[in-house]
Design a protein around this motif. Structure first.
Motif, PDB file in Angstrom:
ATOM      1  N   UNK A  79       0.819  -1.226   0.000  1.00  0.00           N
ATOM      2  CA  UNK A  79       0.000   0.000   0.000  1.00  0.00           C
ATOM      3  C   UNK A  79       0.846   1.267   0.000  1.00  0.00           C
ATOM      4  N   UNK A  80       0.303   2.314  -0.637  1.00  0.00           N
ATOM      5  CA  UNK A  80       0.942   3.635  -0.677  1.00  0.00           C
ATOM      6  C   UNK A  80       0.103   4.589   0.164  1.00  0.00           C
ATOM      7  N   UNK A  81       0.758   5.317   1.055  1.00  0.00           N
ATOM      8  CA  UNK A  81       0.084   6.399   1.769  1.00  0.00           C
ATOM      9  C   UNK A  81       0.184   7.659   0.908  1.00  0.00           C
ATOM     10  N   UNK A  82      -0.957   8.257   0.545  1.00  0.00           N
ATOM     11  CA  UNK A  82      -0.948   9.466  -0.278  1.00  0.00           C
ATOM     12  C   UNK A  82      -0.558  10.666   0.578  1.00  0.00           C
ATOM     13  N   UNK A  83       0.513  11.353   0.163  1.00  0.00           N
ATOM     14  CA  UNK A  83       0.937  12.558   0.873  1.00  0.00           C
ATOM     15  C   UNK A  83       0.053  13.734   0.435  1.00  0.00           C
ATOM     16  N   UNK A  84      -0.125  14.758   1.313  1.00  0.00           N
ATOM     17  CA  UNK A  84      -0.910  15.938   0.915  1.00  0.00           C
ATOM     18  C   UNK A  84      -0.335  16.561  -0.354  1.00  0.00           C
ATOM     19  N   UNK A  85      -1.214  17.130  -1.182  1.00  0.00           N
ATOM     20  CA  UNK A  85      -0.838  17.616  -2.504  1.00  0.00           C
ATOM     21  C   UNK A  85       0.267  18.677  -2.463  1.00  0.00           C
ATOM     22  N   UNK A  86       0.289  19.497  -1.383  1.00  0.00           N
ATOM     23  CA  UNK A  86       1.267  20.585  -1.345  1.00  0.00           C
ATOM     24  C   UNK A  86       2.713  20.090  -1.253  1.00  0.00           C
ATOM     25  N   UNK A  87       2.888  18.799  -0.969  1.00  0.00           N
ATOM     26  CA  UNK A  87       4.259  18.282  -0.878  1.00  0.00           C
ATOM     27  C   UNK A  87       4.944  18.228  -2.239  1.00  0.00           C
ATOM     28  N   UNK A  88       4.187  18.304  -3.317  1.00  0.00           N
ATOM     29  CA  UNK A  88       4.837  18.336  -4.630  1.00  0.00           C
ATOM     30  C   UNK A  88       3.968  19.138  -5.600  1.00  0.00           C
ATOM     31  N   UNK A  89       4.492  20.286  -5.996  1.00  0.00           N
ATOM     32  CA  UNK A  89       3.802  21.127  -6.983  1.00  0.00           C
ATOM     33  C   UNK A  89       4.640  21.154  -8.240  1.00  0.00           C
ATOM     34  N   UNK A  90       3.967  20.955  -9.365  1.00  0.00           N
ATOM     35  CA  UNK A  90       4.692  21.125 -10.625  1.00  0.00           C
ATOM     36  C   UNK A  90       3.756  21.802 -11.619  1.00  0.00           C
ATOM     37  N   UNK A  91       4.323  22.742 -12.368  1.00  0.00           N
ATOM     38  CA  UNK A  91       3.522  23.632 -13.210  1.00  0.00           C
ATOM     39  C   UNK A  91       2.749  22.871 -14.275  1.00  0.00           C
ATOM     40  N   UNK A  92       3.323  21.755 -14.753  1.00  0.00           N
ATOM     41  CA  UNK A  92       2.664  21.006 -15.834  1.00  0.00           C
ATOM     42  C   UNK A  92       1.278  20.518 -15.410  1.00  0.00           C
ATOM     43  N   UNK A  93       1.153  20.037 -14.158  1.00  0.00           N
ATOM     44  CA  UNK A  93      -0.091  19.374 -13.736  1.00  0.00           C
ATOM     45  C   UNK A  93      -0.906  20.176 -12.721  1.00  0.00           C
ATOM     46  N   UNK A  94      -0.266  21.134 -12.025  1.00  0.00           N
ATOM     47  CA  UNK A  94      -0.942  21.867 -10.951  1.00  0.00           C
ATOM     48  C   UNK A  94      -1.241  23.300 -11.402  1.00  0.00           C
ATOM     49  N   UNK A  95      -2.396  23.849 -10.984  1.00  0.00           N
ATOM     50  CA  UNK A  95      -2.720  25.218 -11.396  1.00  0.00           C
ATOM     51  C   UNK A  95      -1.901  26.231 -10.598  1.00  0.00           C
ATOM     52  N   UNK A  96      -1.944  27.472 -11.079  1.00  0.00           N
ATOM     53  CA  UNK A  96      -1.107  28.522 -10.486  1.00  0.00           C
ATOM     54  C   UNK A  96      -1.521  28.860  -9.064  1.00  0.00           C
ATOM     55  N   UNK A  97      -2.827  28.738  -8.741  1.00  0.00           N
ATOM     56  CA  UNK A  97      -3.307  29.125  -7.405  1.00  0.00           C
ATOM     57  C   UNK A  97      -2.677  28.273  -6.302  1.00  0.00           C
ATOM     58  N   UNK A  98      -2.370  26.992  -6.613  1.00  0.00           N
ATOM     59  CA  UNK A  98      -1.854  26.090  -5.572  1.00  0.00           C
ATOM     60  C   UNK A  98      -0.359  26.264  -5.333  1.00  0.00           C
ATOM     61  N   UNK A  99       0.307  27.080  -6.162  1.00  0.00           N
ATOM     62  CA  UNK A  99       1.757  27.219  -6.054  1.00  0.00           C
ATOM     63  C   UNK A  99       2.180  27.824  -4.718  1.00  0.00           C
ATOM     64  N   UNK A 100       1.380  28.766  -4.194  1.00  0.00           N
ATOM     65  CA  UNK A 100       1.798  29.448  -2.969  1.00  0.00           C
ATOM     66  C   UNK A 100       1.866  28.521  -1.764  1.00  0.00           C
ATOM     67  N   UNK A 101       1.141  27.365  -1.807  1.00  0.00           N
ATOM     68  CA  UNK A 101       1.183  26.414  -0.695  1.00  0.00           C
ATOM     69  C   UNK A 101       2.293  25.364  -0.872  1.00  0.00           C
ATOM     70  N   UNK A 102       2.969  25.407  -2.007  1.00  0.00           N
ATOM     71  CA  UNK A 102       3.904  24.326  -2.365  1.00  0.00           C
ATOM     72  C   UNK A 102       5.040  24.207  -1.364  1.00  0.00           C
ATOM     73  N   UNK A 103       5.284  22.968  -0.916  1.00  0.00           N
ATOM     74  CA  UNK A 103       6.424  22.696  -0.026  1.00  0.00           C
ATOM     75  C   UNK A 103       7.657  22.265  -0.837  1.00  0.00           C
ATOM     76  N   UNK A 104       7.421  21.696  -2.003  1.00  0.00           N
ATOM     77  CA  UNK A 104       8.516  21.467  -2.960  1.00  0.00           C
ATOM     78  C   UNK A 104       7.982  21.788  -4.349  1.00  0.00           C
ATOM     79  N   UNK A 105       8.878  22.260  -5.218  1.00  0.00           N
ATOM     80  CA  UNK A 105       8.508  22.530  -6.615  1.00  0.00           C
ATOM     81  C   UNK A 105       9.348  21.610  -7.499  1.00  0.00           C
ATOM     82  N   UNK A 106       8.664  20.876  -8.363  1.00  0.00           N
ATOM     83  CA  UNK A 106       9.341  19.921  -9.261  1.00  0.00           C
ATOM     84  C   UNK A 106       9.281  20.456 -10.684  1.00  0.00           C
TER      85      UNK A 106
END
Length: 1477
Positions: free
Chosen positions: A1394-1421
């Motif tokens: 099983x995989x534990x899903x980490x909260x979305x803010x742990x990985x933000x990348x411009x290709x798949x995530x919208x611009x509004x969520x960038x400010x919460x990003x803990x890492x940027x890929x």
């Protein structure tokens, strides 16, 4: 300045290219102006060296000779004691002298093999292993050579005598299998080990001293190589491939920083190449003819190269026929050039492909290739030597051919004999169960309880669910239990048998009771006899099943762990038969003794080992399989396994309903009259018999016999022959003046009288020094062989072998009363034959005085232990094994020679010994082809000499062809070959079949420069490469090599030749040789998952450690040549387990610590069985307890970016430790990271693991790295690591990673971030939202592998690594599966791991995530964008505000440390040119 006319005159020297002379002339006219040095073409070179210093070729040659024979080694040592003073000091004269000295001992083929071995440096590891052993002594100070006498070391020769005198007070040293022991040494004498360098000035003095002691029988002389001052050079290796692969160029950006001042090695640029051909011009010759035009010729060469290396993409229709077109180009070349053409086309395919598309393919070639594919299995590259892969067997094949040639066998017969497959079978042997001593409890074919079952064998072919046991009324499966009823284990075994019976398992069960057979022992005193008599009584009164039920009742009365008593038998009898007196059944007057003597006789005759014994269809189970739970499982498994064998037999018509199934089973080739592990073992020792017989009688001259080498001794001792070809020759070795020796001889003769296949030779091995009094029987036997016909001698020797005859002779009886005409020979003064026999036994057979042995067609069985029985049944078994595996087939070949019959029997014996003694390889196969007229390259052998028959089958546009062509070119130079290379082309290709350039580094002999010095060493040269593609460099090395890049100025993963001055010189080092193994728990038969081993030396016991995988119980340890000690690791491993047995090590069977000597470049695989200690039986290795050493481990970054690391360090407040995957680190990074660690205050450690050979291999470097990210997490790290994080190289961290480290995974072994879904315009690219992934995930998220956290304790406890590897093994066989390996595999296994899903803010990348969520990003890929394909460096500056600051900080730090600007380039390029997510 020369005029153009003179160029044309020069062209006249190149007759093949006259038509090009005018062109050359006109081209050169345009290049006569001076040109700059910057016109050099670009190149990539690769070298591979060892970590250890270069070893002298003389020592390596001595090791080659030692493998031929110990005598050759010592002769070579003797000849080269003072070699340093016997040549002019140049490398070449030194080498030539070695060849001359070796040539005096070797045949031409063997000498060529030696040259090749020295070119490969194949024995450098052997020599260095002795150096490591010497360093562990350690050497006494100030000694350039020294000796060790039972632990006391010195280089003072005057001390030797005193040390030898006191040696008995100290323990003997451990000697390795690879040690060189002087032949003829007294085995009981003290052992003196000399550590010295053969040929050095000190060596001769020490050597002569050691010889004098050994020849007097005072010492055992052992020689080990030792270099007091090792070379400063390293060993340059060959025998590996180098690939320059073209990378996908999407998302790339050229870097703004250049590497300056790259060193250029001019010799690699082809300037020293005598040919240097480009487009038909031989530039090597042109430069010689016109030295004044060197620069102009260089410019012309560059122009021609650049016009050739165009790599314009091909249309799909142009690719379809590339395989056939390439074959046509190869086949059109003259036979002498065809292999060179094949090498050039396959190794440079990307630049050759366009010109190949213009080649026409004749219909005859295409038809013949297709016809050949129909008559043989289609495959890619197969290099076959009589059916064997070539370079693994070239030397042993040469040895066999030379041996056969020395027997004066004609060449055409030699190849006929070589095709015989005479290797011993690995199958489990079985004994015949058709014996009245077995009490059968049931019979599936006749018992009424099975009457409803079908009886037709065709039922086996009816489809059923997997794992279903078919109930058919045939005795397909027979279980025989041989037991002593009074043994504690009998109760458990019988309970398992009863379970099978009561549950109607289709198994016929038989019992053999082994009880006392002494007449005076009766059943009222002995429980075993009581049970046997009770069983017989009840069987006669009722039936066998009733008797079996009563036996079970008797054992049910016995307390757990107790033994059966007479009272238990009596009680059951009285209860079941109250009106019968028990003593009448059990007592001395009993008539119920059926099978009492027969049961014990059957047990002894079959030789199946210690009681209890359980056999399935006559095959005994292993001791560890007799545990009740294991017995049930193994038996059910055997039933299922054997069913497929029967299905095949029924399908092929070999087994029908009206056949007796048990007869069918017992007529299989693995059924033998008796199980004797000595005879049936596949680990066998053979004498070297292939020299011609000196004469066909014992050699009388003792001195002459003593100084023959061991081969001649072996050929001079068989002489009883009556003129009929007998394929089995037994030599009986023993002291015939002792009862044990006479008994062995008597049993052999009794067997010989029942067989027409056997002849005997006799070798007397006296227990004492021979004298007239203690050699009466031996002399009488010898007199008979000298004076009698073979038949009379046989009868006479039979009498002599009887005890009464021997006693009569000892008491002074006249020898003449036993045979006519022997008295004179018997009473003659000559004792020499006795001395020669004794010497033969000591020197050749390595037997102690009086020891017995049997030699069967050169195979030594023995020495037999005192009291060990080797009887007529054993001789019958030995004969049947010889006849089945080799004897009959060799005899049929020898009959074709038309040899005289007495010589023919010798030939069978020698050929059998020669073929059987070769290392076991793959079975030889006869390859049949439709024709070889149009589709095969044919190179004929030189006439009149023995030749190697080589067949290669290859598709010319595969990796196999890239390797095969250079191998065959070297082979052609090494030996006389009859070579056929069949083209095996594919049609309708839809993609370019080869996207890489390739070089195979291999040379047939050592290469020298013009001044006699060694050349710089074998290297791979990629000259004149196209400059526009981006390349990655990969090494393809043997399985057991672990190599690393140690010196280069460039990023070898991203080679961009436009930015390179001239040469990218990559230097690699062989860092480790791998020791691999498989480990199992004998109690469970399963791998002890989590068990740890350590490898080290006496002084440093833990140099490396490893963990056992559940997959095949696999483990690997990194080592180098030398002697190493393998132990269970201190802690839980050695507290819970102990080593039970081991195979493939260099230790005695009972050793606690296992010694493993790594002394060659081949793979070394050992097998270790372990067992839990009795008091620890319930404990588990992988408990939930505290780890042994919980260090604060923070991350794994196998794919690195300095900027990502800096972002982690800026935000994480607690100590950080980085783990780097060493396999793929550049030299620049390894040089720079200590500076950075010191500056920023972090810890780091390098880890590495070699991809196991049994796990499906990836070939692309990117996919290999992906594999390391997921497949080996449980074995990469020490057990003390309990958690780690993975952060991708192209990520920027904006938070304290301690938060992720402490994140609650809720019992899952790892946590990943799901792919973002907020940028809606990318919906069309979200492959996981439909098709396979949508149904497989069933509503779960698809996770990205750029960031994850792993709880290693949980990961190991649930065997997640083993599960992931198992699934990978299944899926990876399909090239279309696991396209994103590191991501697809964990998502595919989400239901099992099983995989534990980490909260979305742990990985933000411009290709798949919208611009509004960038400010919460803990890492940027910096994910790739499939729409824009924007280069990563460009995207980084645009998306991540802090990127430029980090970039500048690293530049400033590098400038400050002076670590080198090229270090920065590596990282900048590794970011720019990444292609993965």
């Amino acid at each position: 300045m020369a005029d153009a006319g003179s160029y044309q005159a020069g062209c006249g020297l190149l007759p093949r290219m006259l038509w090009q002379c005018a062109l050359l002339s006109s081209l050169l006219q345009s290049f006569l102006s001076p040109v700059s040095a910057g016109a050099d073409s670009k190149a990539v070179t690769t070298t591979l060296t060892t970590k250890w210093p270069s070893t002298p070729l003389l020592l390596e040659a001595s090791e080659f000779l030692a493998e031929e024979s110990p005598e050759m080694f010592w002769d070579f040592v003797e000849a080269n004691q003072n070699i340093r003073g016997e040549h002019d000091g140049s490398n070449q004269s030194y080498y030539d002298l070695i060849m001359k000295r070796a040539g005096a001992l070797l045949s031409t083929v063997q000498l060529n093999m030696l040259k090749f071995a020295l070119s490969l440096r194949a024995y450098s590891a052997t020599v260095h292993s002795f150096q490591q052993i010497a360093s562990n002594e350690p050497p006494p100070s100030g000694c350039s050579a020294f000796f060790n006498v039972h632990g006391e070391k010195s280089c003072d020769t005057e001390k030797l005598a005193a040390l030898v005198e006191t040696a008995a007070e100290r323990p003997k040293p451990y000697l390795f299998k690879s040690d060189h022991r002087f032949p003829g040494s007294n085995p009981d004498a003290p052992v003196v080990i000399l550590y010295a360098e053969i040929g050095s000035s000190e060596f001769s003095v020490f050597h002569q001293l050691m010889l004098s002691k050994a020849n007097k029988g005072q010492t055992v002389y052992v020689l080990r190589h030792y270099l007091a001052t090792p070379s400063r050079r390293r060993v340059y290796l060959s025998g590996y491939g180098v690939e320059l692969a073209i990378k996908n160029q999407e998302y790339k950006a050229k870097d703004d920083t250049q590497v300056q001042g790259a060193e250029v090695n001019a010799t690699v640029m082809g300037e020293n190449d005598p040919v240097d051909e480009v487009q038909g011009f031989l530039f090597g010759k042109l430069k010689t003819l016109y030295p004044q035009l060197k620069e102009q010729l260089k410019e012309l060469r560059k122009h021609l190269v650049e016009s050739t290396n165009e790599m314009a993409p091909l249309k799909v229709w142009q690719m379809q026929d590339l395989s056939f077109q390439t074959a046509a180009r190869i086949l059109a070349a003259p036979a002498s050039d065809s292999l060179n053409v094949m090498r050039d086309l396959s190794q440079n395919f990307p630049t050759k492909a366009r010109s190949i598309t213009k080649t026409a393919v004749h219909s005859e070639i295409r038809k013949e290739i297709e016809d050949n594919q129909k008559v043989r299995v289609q495959s890619s590259g197969r290099l076959l030597l009589g059916g064997l892969h070539i370079f693994e067997v070239l030397r042993s094949e040469a040895r066999v051919m030379e041996g056969l040639r020395s027997l004066h066998i004609e060449t055409n017969y030699i190849h006929d004999i070589l095709k015989l497959n005479v290797q011993p079978s690995d199958s489990d042997y079985a004994v015949d169960i058709r014996n009245p001593a077995i009490n059968w409890i049931n019979n599936l074919e006749t018992d009424s309880r099975y009457s409803s079952w079908p009886h037709n064998v065709q039922e086996l072919l009816r489809p059923t669910f997997p794992g279903v046991i078919r109930q058919i009324r045939k005795n397909f499966h027979n279980l025989v239990v041989i037991l002593d009823p009074t043994h504690e284990s009998s109760s458990e075994l019988l309970n398992v048998a009863e379970m099978f019976y009561t549950n109607n398992i289709p198994l016929r069960i038989g019992l053999v009771f082994v009880v006392s057979d002494a007449d005076e022992v009766d059943g009222m005193e002995d429980a075993g006899v009581a049970l046997l008599r009770a069983f017989n009584y009840i069987t006669m009164e009722a039936d066998a099943p009733t008797a079996f039920d009563a036996v079970i009742s008797m054992f049910n009365r016995v307390a757990s762990g107790g033994k059966l008593g007479v009272a238990d038998v009596v009680k059951v009898l009285e209860k079941r038969y109250p009106y019968v007196e028990a003593s009448s059944i059990l007592g001395p007057d009993s008539t119920y003794d059926a099978n009492r003597k027969e049961g014990r006789g059957y047990y002894q005759q079959t030789g199946v080992g210690p009681l209890p014994v359980v056999m399935y269809n006559g095959m005994p189970y292993q001791k560890e399989q007799l545990d009740p739970d294991e017995l049930e499982t193994v038996t059910m498994h055997k039933i299922l396994e054997t069913t497929s064998f029967y299905q095949r037999a029924v399908y092929l018509g070999e087994l029908a309903t009206d056949h007796d199934v048990v007869d069918f089973i017992m007529n299989q080739p693995n059924v033998v009259p008796r199980i004797n592990p000595r005879i049936l073992s596949t680990a066998r020792t053979y004498l070297d018999l292939f020299l011609v017989l000196i004469d066909n009688h014992f050699i009388d001259a003792y001195a002459r016999f003593l100084f023959l080498d061991t081969r001649d001794k072996s050929t001079a001792v068989a002489n009883i022959d009556d003129g009929y070809i007998r394929p089995v020759t037994f030599w009986i070795v023993g002291d015939f003046d002792r009862p044990s020796g006479r008994q062995l001889l008597y049993d052999a003769i009794r067997h010989m009288k029942t067989s027409n296949n056997v002849r005997l030779g006799l070798i007397n091995n006296p227990s004492d020094s021979p004298s007239a009094e203690n050699s009466r029987v031996a002399r009488a036997i010898w007199a008979a062989t000298e004076t009698q016909t073979a038949n009379n001698a046989k009868n006479y020797i039979t009498k002599l072998a009887k005890e009464e005859t021997a006693e009569a002779l000892e008491t002074g009886a006249d020898v003449a009363q036993f045979a006519v005409g022997v008295k004179d020979a018997y009473e003659g003064p000559k004792m020499d034959f006795l001395l020669s026999h004794a010497a033969y036994c000591r020197d050749v057979l390595k037997l102690r005085k009086g020891q017995r042995a049997v030699i069967s067609n050169g195979r030594i069985i023995g020495p037999l232990e005192d009291g060990e029985v080797f009887n007529q049944d054993d001789f019958l078994l030995l004969e049947s094994i010889v006849l089945k595996t080799s004897g009959e087939r060799i005899k049929s070949r020898v009959q074709r020679f038309g040899a005289e019959e007495d010589r023919a029997s010798d030939l069978v014996m020698k050929i059998d010994s020669l073929l059987s003694s070769q290392p076991k390889g793959e079975a030889r196969m006869e390859h049949v082809f439709s024709d070889d007229r149009y589709s095969a390259v044919k190179i004929r052998p030189a006439e009149g000499d023995v030749y190697f028959d080589v067949v290669a089958v290859v598709d010319p546009v595969t990796r196999d062809a890239q390797k095969l062509a250079p191998l065959l070119l070297v082979l052609k130079k090494l030996v006389n070959v009859n070579l056929r290379v069949f083209m095996n082309c594919q049609s309708k290709l839809s993609d370019l079949p080869l996207k890489s350039f390739y070089r195979y580094v291999l040379e047939p002999e050592v290469v020298f420069q013009a001044d006699g010095r060694f050349s710089p060493g074998p290297l791979a040269k990629f000259l004149d490469m196209p400059q526009s593609p981006l390349f990655t460099l990969n090494l393809n090395t043997p399985e057991s090599w672990m190599v690393e890049s140690v010196r280069t100025r460039y990023d070898l993963d991203n080679i961009y030749l436009e930015e390179v001055d001239s040469v990218v010189a990559a230097e690699y080092e062989l860092e480790h040789l791998l020791l691999e193994g498989h480990c199992f728990d004998v109690s469970t038969g399963q791998p002890p998952r989590g068990l740890q081993f350590t490898l080290g030396t006496t002084s440093d016991p833990v140099i490396v450690d490893t963990i056992v995988m559940a997959n095949l119980g696999y483990f690997q340890l990194k080592a180098n040549p030398g002697a190493w000690i393998l132990k269970l690791r201190k802690g839980r491993s050695d507290e819970i387990y102990k080593i039970y047995s081991h195979d493939g090590t260099d230790s005695p069977a009972d050793a606690d610590d296992l010694v493993v000597v790594l002394n060659n470049f081949k793979s070394r695989i050992i097998k270790v069985k372990v067992q839990k200690k009795p008091e620890k039986f319930e404990e588990e290795l992988l408990s939930d307890g505290t780890p042994e050493n919980d260090s604060g481990v923070w991350g794994l970054f196998p794919d690195l970016s300095l900027i990502m690391m800096l972002s982690v360090l800026k935000h994480t407040k607690t100590p950080v430790k980085f783990w780097f995957l060493k396999n793929y680190l550049s030299p620049a990074f390894k040089e720079f990271i200590p500076y950075m660690a010191e500056q920023y205050g972090f810890q780091y450690e390098l880890v590495q693991y070699k991809w196991p050979r049994w796990l499906h291999q990836q070939t692309e470097k990117q996919r290999i790295i992906w594999g390391y990210k997921i497949l080996f997490l449980d074995v990469l790290f020490p057990l003390s690591v309990d958690k780690f994080l993975f952060v991708d190289a192209d990520q920027i961290v904006r938070t304290d990673l301690k938060e992720l480290r402490d994140f609650d995974l809720e019992g899952a072994p790892y946590g990943y971030t799901p792919f973002c879904e907020s940028r809606r315009e990318m919906d069309g690219f979200r492959f996981w939202k439909s098709g396979y992934w949508a149904s497989h995930l069933a509503g779960r998220k698809y996770h990205i592998s750029a960031l994850y956290v792993v709880d290693l304790k949980k990961f190991r406890k649930i065997a997640a690594g083993d599960r992931l590897r198992g699934q990978y093994q299944g899926l990876s066989q399909d090239p279309n599966s696991l396209s994103n390996l590191d991501q697809d595999l964990p998502n595919n296994m989400i239901h099992q791991v099983p995989i534990k899903s980490l909260p979305q803010e742990w990985l933000w990348c411009e290709t798949w995530c919208d611009d509004n969520s960038k400010k919460k990003a803990k890492t940027i890929d910096l994910c790739n964008n499939p729409q824009t394909k924007e280069p990563k460096l460009q995207a980084a500056v645009r998306i991540v505000a802090e990127w430029s600051d980090y970039d500048q900080e690293i530049k400033r730090f590098q400038n400050r440390t002076g670590a080198g600007l090229e270090t920065l380039v590596f990282f900048r390029n590794s970011i720019d040119r990444r292609t993965e997510n």
